[in-house]
Design a protein around this motif. Sequence first.
Motif, PDB file in Angstrom:
ATOM      1  N   ILE A 134      66.796  63.213 -24.067  1.00  0.00           N
ATOM      2  CA  ILE A 134      65.554  63.362 -24.901  1.00  0.00           C
ATOM      3  C   ILE A 134      64.920  62.030 -25.206  1.00  0.00           C
ATOM      4  O   ILE A 134      65.361  61.462 -26.207  1.00  0.00           O
ATOM      5  N   SER A 135      64.276  61.624 -24.443  1.00  0.00           N
ATOM      6  CA  SER A 135      63.610  60.254 -24.439  1.00  0.00           C
ATOM      7  C   SER A 135      62.113  60.250 -24.583  1.00  0.00           C
ATOM      8  O   SER A 135      61.577  61.104 -24.467  1.00  0.00           O
ATOM      9  N   GLY A 136      61.670  58.881 -24.455  1.00  0.00           N
ATOM     10  CA  GLY A 136      60.173  58.856 -24.596  1.00  0.00           C
ATOM     11  C   GLY A 136      59.515  59.215 -23.313  1.00  0.00           C
ATOM     12  O   GLY A 136      58.534  59.684 -23.345  1.00  0.00           O
ATOM     13  N   GLY A 137      60.012  59.092 -22.058  1.00  0.00           N
ATOM     14  CA  GLY A 137      59.687  59.433 -20.794  1.00  0.00           C
ATOM     15  C   GLY A 137      60.299  60.613 -20.200  1.00  0.00           C
ATOM     16  O   GLY A 137      59.475  61.192 -19.330  1.00  0.00           O
ATOM     17  N   HIS A 138      61.353  61.038 -20.874  1.00  0.00           N
ATOM     18  CA  HIS A 138      61.998  62.118 -19.884  1.00  0.00           C
ATOM     19  C   HIS A 138      62.638  62.998 -20.962  1.00  0.00           C
ATOM     20  O   HIS A 138      63.164  62.768 -21.976  1.00  0.00           O
ATOM     21  N   VAL A 161      59.978  64.834 -24.977  1.00  0.00           N
ATOM     22  CA  VAL A 161      60.139  65.056 -26.358  1.00  0.00           C
ATOM     23  C   VAL A 161      59.597  64.111 -27.130  1.00  0.00           C
ATOM     24  O   VAL A 161      58.905  63.881 -28.098  1.00  0.00           O
ATOM     25  N   GLY A 162      60.182  62.510 -26.779  1.00  0.00           N
ATOM     26  CA  GLY A 162      59.651  61.435 -27.561  1.00  0.00           C
ATOM     27  C   GLY A 162      58.281  61.331 -27.509  1.00  0.00           C
ATOM     28  O   GLY A 162      57.539  60.791 -28.533  1.00  0.00           O
ATOM     29  N   GLU A 163      57.666  61.698 -26.103  1.00  0.00           N
ATOM     30  CA  GLU A 163      56.348  61.384 -26.132  1.00  0.00           C
ATOM     31  C   GLU A 163      55.535  62.151 -27.125  1.00  0.00           C
ATOM     32  O   GLU A 163      54.609  61.928 -27.565  1.00  0.00           O
ATOM     33  N   PHE A 165      56.532  63.376 -30.116  1.00  0.00           N
ATOM     34  CA  PHE A 165      56.826  62.793 -31.332  1.00  0.00           C
ATOM     35  C   PHE A 165      55.619  61.674 -31.357  1.00  0.00           C
ATOM     36  O   PHE A 165      54.857  61.431 -32.411  1.00  0.00           O
ATOM     37  N   ASP A 166      55.416  60.785 -30.480  1.00  0.00           N
ATOM     38  CA  ASP A 166      54.455  59.904 -30.321  1.00  0.00           C
ATOM     39  C   ASP A 166      53.141  60.015 -30.562  1.00  0.00           C
ATOM     40  O   ASP A 166      52.318  59.398 -30.998  1.00  0.00           O
ATOM     41  N   LYS A 167      52.896  61.271 -29.765  1.00  0.00           N
ATOM     42  CA  LYS A 167      51.553  61.783 -29.692  1.00  0.00           C
ATOM     43  C   LYS A 167      51.182  62.288 -31.213  1.00  0.00           C
ATOM     44  O   LYS A 167      49.756  62.118 -31.536  1.00  0.00           O
ATOM     45  N   GLY A 178      56.458  56.895 -32.806  1.00  0.00           N
ATOM     46  CA  GLY A 178      56.466  58.079 -33.646  1.00  0.00           C
ATOM     47  C   GLY A 178      57.788  58.687 -34.206  1.00  0.00           C
ATOM     48  O   GLY A 178      57.432  59.062 -35.366  1.00  0.00           O
ATOM     49  N   GLY A 179      58.492  58.816 -33.399  1.00  0.00           N
ATOM     50  CA  GLY A 179      59.989  59.646 -34.035  1.00  0.00           C
ATOM     51  C   GLY A 179      60.458  59.082 -35.185  1.00  0.00           C
ATOM     52  O   GLY A 179      60.657  60.010 -36.145  1.00  0.00           O
ATOM     53  N   PRO A 180      60.839  57.709 -35.480  1.00  0.00           N
ATOM     54  CA  PRO A 180      61.206  57.331 -36.486  1.00  0.00           C
ATOM     55  C   PRO A 180      60.571  57.488 -37.852  1.00  0.00           C
ATOM     56  O   PRO A 180      60.901  57.915 -38.810  1.00  0.00           O
ATOM     57  N   ILE A 182      57.986  59.775 -38.098  1.00  0.00           N
ATOM     58  CA  ILE A 182      57.983  61.500 -38.479  1.00  0.00           C
ATOM     59  C   ILE A 182      59.120  62.104 -39.000  1.00  0.00           C
ATOM     60  O   ILE A 182      59.326  62.565 -39.943  1.00  0.00           O
ATOM     61  N   GLU A 183      60.370  61.311 -38.574  1.00  0.00           N
ATOM     62  CA  GLU A 183      61.549  61.765 -39.185  1.00  0.00           C
ATOM     63  C   GLU A 183      61.584  61.457 -40.631  1.00  0.00           C
ATOM     64  O   GLU A 183      62.253  62.146 -41.411  1.00  0.00           O
ATOM     65  N   LYS A 184      61.347  60.233 -40.945  1.00  0.00           N
ATOM     66  CA  LYS A 184      61.276  59.755 -42.288  1.00  0.00           C
ATOM     67  C   LYS A 184      60.312  60.655 -43.245  1.00  0.00           C
ATOM     68  O   LYS A 184      60.803  61.078 -44.345  1.00  0.00           O
ATOM     69  N   GLY A 271      69.454  59.585 -25.313  1.00  0.00           N
ATOM     70  CA  GLY A 271      67.959  59.238 -25.280  1.00  0.00           C
ATOM     71  C   GLY A 271      67.402  58.940 -26.683  1.00  0.00           C
ATOM     72  O   GLY A 271      68.039  59.212 -27.734  1.00  0.00           O
ATOM     73  N   GLY A 272      66.268  58.368 -26.711  1.00  0.00           N
ATOM     74  CA  GLY A 272      65.782  57.843 -27.894  1.00  0.00           C
ATOM     75  C   GLY A 272      65.809  58.899 -29.192  1.00  0.00           C
ATOM     76  O   GLY A 272      65.992  58.448 -30.342  1.00  0.00           O
ATOM     77  N   VAL A 273      65.168  59.884 -28.789  1.00  0.00           N
ATOM     78  CA  VAL A 273      65.218  61.133 -29.809  1.00  0.00           C
ATOM     79  C   VAL A 273      66.440  61.509 -30.454  1.00  0.00           C
ATOM     80  O   VAL A 273      66.746  62.061 -31.390  1.00  0.00           O
ATOM     81  N   ALA A 275      68.415  59.844 -31.855  1.00  0.00           N
ATOM     82  CA  ALA A 275      68.836  59.159 -33.088  1.00  0.00           C
ATOM     83  C   ALA A 275      68.272  59.919 -34.075  1.00  0.00           C
ATOM     84  O   ALA A 275      68.733  59.521 -35.489  1.00  0.00           O
ATOM     85  N   ASN A 276      67.854  60.848 -34.109  1.00  0.00           N
ATOM     86  CA  ASN A 276      66.926  61.825 -35.287  1.00  0.00           C
ATOM     87  C   ASN A 276      68.353  62.621 -35.777  1.00  0.00           C
ATOM     88  O   ASN A 276      69.027  63.317 -35.330  1.00  0.00           O
ATOM     89  N   ASN A 277      68.396  62.024 -37.047  1.00  0.00           N
ATOM     90  CA  ASN A 277      69.384  62.547 -38.036  1.00  0.00           C
ATOM     91  C   ASN A 277      69.485  63.881 -38.151  1.00  0.00           C
ATOM     92  O   ASN A 277      70.397  64.729 -38.162  1.00  0.00           O
ATOM     93  N   THR A 303      68.547  54.325 -27.814  1.00  0.00           N
ATOM     94  CA  THR A 303      67.097  53.817 -27.266  1.00  0.00           C
ATOM     95  C   THR A 303      67.721  53.029 -26.041  1.00  0.00           C
ATOM     96  O   THR A 303      68.760  52.387 -25.771  1.00  0.00           O
ATOM     97  N   ASP A 304      66.749  52.538 -25.311  1.00  0.00           N
ATOM     98  CA  ASP A 304      67.040  51.829 -23.913  1.00  0.00           C
ATOM     99  C   ASP A 304      67.808  50.487 -24.068  1.00  0.00           C
ATOM    100  O   ASP A 304      67.471  49.666 -25.169  1.00  0.00           O
ATOM    101  N   ASN A 305      68.820  50.515 -23.526  1.00  0.00           N
ATOM    102  CA  ASN A 305      69.818  49.232 -23.646  1.00  0.00           C
ATOM    103  C   ASN A 305      70.491  49.003 -22.171  1.00  0.00           C
ATOM    104  O   ASN A 305      70.807  49.953 -21.433  1.00  0.00           O
TER     105      ASN A 305
HETATM  106  O1  KG4 Z   1      65.230  56.311 -24.883  1.00  0.00           O
HETATM  107  P1  KG4 Z   1      63.902  55.632 -25.167  1.00  0.00           P
HETATM  108  O2  KG4 Z   1      64.085  54.139 -25.926  1.00  0.00           O
HETATM  109  O3  KG4 Z   1      62.835  55.369 -24.103  1.00  0.00           O
HETATM  110  C1  KG4 Z   1      62.725  56.065 -23.006  1.00  0.00           C
HETATM  111  O4  KG4 Z   1      63.764  55.916 -22.161  1.00  0.00           O
HETATM  112  O5  KG4 Z   1      61.762  56.703 -22.680  1.00  0.00           O
HETATM  113  O6  KG4 Z   1      63.407  56.561 -26.245  1.00  0.00           O
HETATM  114  C2  KG4 Z   1      62.004  56.229 -26.878  1.00  0.00           C
HETATM  115  C3  KG4 Z   1      61.454  57.380 -27.758  1.00  0.00           C
HETATM  116  C4  KG4 Z   1      59.859  57.191 -28.455  1.00  0.00           C
HETATM  117  O7  KG4 Z   1      59.232  58.335 -27.994  1.00  0.00           O
HETATM  118  C5  KG4 Z   1      60.538  57.549 -29.930  1.00  0.00           C
HETATM  119  O8  KG4 Z   1      59.305  58.048 -30.553  1.00  0.00           O
HETATM  120  C6  KG4 Z   1      61.897  58.525 -29.806  1.00  0.00           C
HETATM  121  O9  KG4 Z   1      62.450  58.177 -28.722  1.00  0.00           O
HETATM  122  N1  KG4 Z   1      62.458  58.319 -31.287  1.00  0.00           N
HETATM  123  C7  KG4 Z   1      62.607  59.256 -31.856  1.00  0.00           C
HETATM  124  C8  KG4 Z   1      63.554  58.738 -32.914  1.00  0.00           C
HETATM  125  N2  KG4 Z   1      63.711  57.419 -32.782  1.00  0.00           N
HETATM  126  C9  KG4 Z   1      63.308  57.129 -31.469  1.00  0.00           C
HETATM  127  N3  KG4 Z   1      62.370  60.408 -32.154  1.00  0.00           N
HETATM  128  C10 KG4 Z   1      62.753  61.146 -33.120  1.00  0.00           C
HETATM  129  N4  KG4 Z   1      63.216  60.764 -34.060  1.00  0.00           N
HETATM  130  C11 KG4 Z   1      63.943  59.563 -34.023  1.00  0.00           C
HETATM  131  N5  KG4 Z   1      64.375  59.198 -35.184  1.00  0.00           N
END
Ligand code: KG4
Length: 326
Positions: A134-138, A161-163, A165-167, A178-180, A182-184, A271-273, A275-277, A303-305
């Motif tokens: 569950i990342s920003g792009g996938h 999913v991440g997208e 959150f961002d939108k 948006g993710g961090p 929105i979580e806060k 994936g980035g999402v 991280a959401n606790n 997140t990406d690394n």
């Molecule tokens: O995996 P990533 O770094 O990038 C891609 O490969 O796309 O994920 C970035 C995404 C963003 O959309 C960001 O809003 C989301 O991860 N993200 C979160 C949180 N931290 C980052 N979404 C929800 N809760 C979080 N704490």
Amino acid sequence: MYILGIETSCDETSSSVIDDKLNIISNIVFSQQKVHLPYFGVVPELASRTHYEKIHFVIAKTLKSISIKKVKLITYTQYPGLKGALLIGKTVAETLGYIYHIPVKGVDHLLGHIHSLILTHKNKIKYPFISLIISGGHTELSIVESPLQRKILGNTRDDAVGESFDKVAKMLNLSYPGGPVIEKLAKMCKDKELINFPRPYMLDTWDFSFSGIKTAVLYYIKSLLQRQKSLTQQQVKLICKSFQEAIIDTLIHKVLYAVEKLNCRRVGISGGVSANNSLREKFINTAGKTNFEIFFPEHSLTTDNAAMIASIGLFLYREEKKRNIQ
Ligand code: KG4
Ligand code: ZN
């Protein structure tokens, strides 16, 4: 023996060195968040230019304590990603390989996210396991059969999913990503009764769809703004919490269905999402109640690394070595 990984698929410029036991020796990540913040999303051309400006410093820092002569393989993210951004990583990887006579391989970024789990849990994670990225792009559901093989079951048909959150964050005039945020804000919500945003379970397919939840949020905001000039802080927090819960419920439902249907009681979420606790807590809770094992990457690897890209390299190197012995 070391593996060098390079990641430039989106808005993180990263390089990493890992050793042959999956220990991360160095993982330098330059986040371009500040560059893209004014646009509420990643601007491809700015991403490429920033990778171009930063990649040399990032790699030099990564190799500070390690001689490149001990690097046996360089892996870089080949796909998926922004074309221009990917090109920077590929060019640098191939140039280094050419100069120092090191083999170079392009790898799948999404398999990389799965490797963030392998790096975190090493041999505690057994195969096969169900993977949810569950990342920003996938958004991808798959069965991971080995460190280099997975069978893809489903993807999102619209927003990742991440997208979403961002939108939603953009609709609420919050910051990017948006993710961090929105979580806060969701955590600060005191309301007992949440807004009932739709849960698109879609159990006739392994695919996902999140644009409906996002549109429901948009119409909810519009209906409020017909009656008042702007949203109150309390309303913003309530929307964040209700939206986040709708997303988490949808993901849990699909994963539970996969666990039962595929009879596989191990699940890795990356994936980035991831991280959401709140998402982590709810998944851990569900896993406890319904008896499956659940794995998340350590927070720094969500997140990406490039460490996750180097990790694929280690398994490719081992496979190649085995082939040469046989
Ligand atoms: O995996 P990533 O770094 O990038 C891609 O490969 O796309 O994920 C970035 C995404 C963003 O959309 C960001 O809003 C989301 O991860 N993200 C979160 C949180 N931290 C980052 N979404 C929800 N809760 C979080 N704490
Ligand atoms: Zn990613």
